[in-house]
Scaffold this motif. Structure first.
Motif, PDB file in Angstrom:
ATOM      1  N   PRO A  32      34.742 -19.060   3.837  1.00 43.53           N
ATOM      2  CA  PRO A  32      35.686 -18.779   4.801  1.00 43.53           C
ATOM      3  C   PRO A  32      36.284 -17.287   4.994  1.00 43.53           C
ATOM      4  N   GLN A  33      36.496 -16.716   4.071  1.00 43.30           N
ATOM      5  CA  GLN A  33      37.278 -15.439   3.950  1.00 43.30           C
ATOM      6  C   GLN A  33      36.244 -14.203   3.267  1.00 43.30           C
ATOM      7  N   GLN A  34      34.954 -14.719   3.096  1.00 42.01           N
ATOM      8  CA  GLN A  34      33.904 -13.469   2.554  1.00 42.01           C
ATOM      9  C   GLN A  34      32.686 -14.001   2.795  1.00 42.01           C
ATOM     10  N   ARG A  35      31.683 -12.988   3.184  1.00 35.66           N
ATOM     11  CA  ARG A  35      30.487 -13.022   3.491  1.00 35.66           C
ATOM     12  C   ARG A  35      29.943 -11.696   2.702  1.00 35.66           C
ATOM     13  N   SER A  36      28.634 -12.019   2.231  1.00 38.70           N
ATOM     14  CA  SER A  36      28.085 -10.884   1.573  1.00 38.70           C
ATOM     15  C   SER A  36      26.412 -11.040   1.671  1.00 38.70           C
ATOM     16  N   TRP A  37      25.954  -9.584   1.589  1.00 36.63           N
ATOM     17  CA  TRP A  37      24.620  -9.624   1.802  1.00 36.63           C
ATOM     18  C   TRP A  37      24.044  -8.707   0.636  1.00 36.63           C
ATOM     19  N   THR A  49      29.548  -6.396   1.495  1.00 32.41           N
ATOM     20  CA  THR A  49      30.749  -7.546   1.559  1.00 32.41           C
ATOM     21  C   THR A  49      31.672  -7.426   2.606  1.00 32.41           C
ATOM     22  N   ALA A  50      31.881  -8.537   3.365  1.00 32.89           N
ATOM     23  CA  ALA A  50      33.017  -8.463   4.206  1.00 32.89           C
ATOM     24  C   ALA A  50      34.112  -9.533   3.841  1.00 32.89           C
ATOM     25  N   ILE A  51      35.361  -9.035   3.651  1.00 28.14           N
ATOM     26  CA  ILE A  51      36.349  -9.864   2.896  1.00 28.14           C
ATOM     27  C   ILE A  51      37.412  -9.587   3.822  1.00 28.14           C
ATOM     28  N   MET A  52      38.033 -10.922   3.894  1.00 27.13           N
ATOM     29  CA  MET A  52      39.318 -11.113   4.698  1.00 27.13           C
ATOM     30  C   MET A  52      40.501 -11.329   3.563  1.00 27.13           C
ATOM     31  N   LYS A  53      41.302 -10.173   3.622  1.00 25.27           N
ATOM     32  CA  LYS A  53      42.364 -10.400   2.636  1.00 25.27           C
ATOM     33  C   LYS A  53      43.728 -10.815   3.502  1.00 25.27           C
ATOM     34  N   PRO A  54      44.150 -12.094   3.364  1.00 28.98           N
ATOM     35  CA  PRO A  54      45.092 -12.377   4.038  1.00 28.98           C
ATOM     36  C   PRO A  54      46.600 -11.972   3.495  1.00 28.98           C
TER      37      PRO A  54
END
Length: 149
Positions: A32-37, A49-54
Motif C-alpha cells: 500500500p505505501q511502497q512499490r519497487s522494481w 522504489t516509489a514510497i509514500m511516507k505519511p
C-alpha cells in the motif's frame, strides 16, 4: 498524497517500459505505501522504489544500486575515495555504505516529478554503479556486487 503516489508509480512503469523492459516482470514489491522494481543495466542491478511516507506527508522516488562488496581490512582509503567522489560532482547520486556493500543512491521528492526526470535518475544511477563497480574493485579489492559468490 495517494494521487501523487499513483502518478509516481505510473511514471516509473512507463519509464521501465520505455527502457525496453516489462514493468510487470520487473516489479518486486507492491504494498500500500511502497512499490519497487528491479532492473539490470550493464553489470548493475538497480532497485527503483516509489514510497509514500505519511510521517513526512510526501512521496519519494529512490533509485539505488549495490556497487561492490568490500574487501576485508582497512576500509579508510575506500571511504575517503567515496567521499571525494561524492564531493566531486556525481550529479544527483551519492555513494554510501550498507553493511559490507558500497551502494549508489539517488532520491528526490515526487512532487513535480516528470517522466524525463525518472528516466534520467535510472539511467544516471545505473551508469554510476556500472562504471564504478570495476574501478573500485580494481583500486580497493573486493568484488562487484553483481558477481556471484
Amino acid at each position: 498524497m495517494d494521487a501523487l503516489f499513483s502518478r509516481t508509480k505510473e511514471l516509473v512503469e512507463a519509464t521501465v517500459t520505455k527502457l525496453g523492459l516489462d514493468a510487470q516482470k520487473a516489479r518486486v514489491k507492491d504494498e500500500p505505501q511502497q512499490r519497487s522494481w528491479t532492473l539490470m543495466r550493464g553489470s548493475a542491478s538497480v532497485l527503483v522504489t516509489a514510497i509514500m511516507k505519511p510521517e513526512q506527508k510526501n512521496v519519494f522516488l529512490r533509485v539505488a544500486s549495490p556497487v561492490i562488496t568490500m574487501a576485508d581490512g582497512d576500509r579508510g582509503p575506500l571511504y575517503k575515495r567515496l567521499l571525494e567522489l561524492n564531493a566531486g560532482g556525481l550529479a544527483n547520486a551519492a555513494f554510501g555504505v550498507m553493511g559490507d556493500r558500497v551502494v549508489a543512491v539517488s532520491e528526490r521528492p515526487a512532487e513535480g516529478l516528470d517522466a524525463s526526470e525518472v528516466e534520467q535518475m535510472i539511467r544516471h544511477l545505473s551508469a554510476v554503479a556500472d562504471t564504478y563497480d570495476d574501478r573500485l574493485v580494481k583500486e580497493f579489492g573486493g568484488k562487484r556486487a553483481s558477481d556471484k559468490a
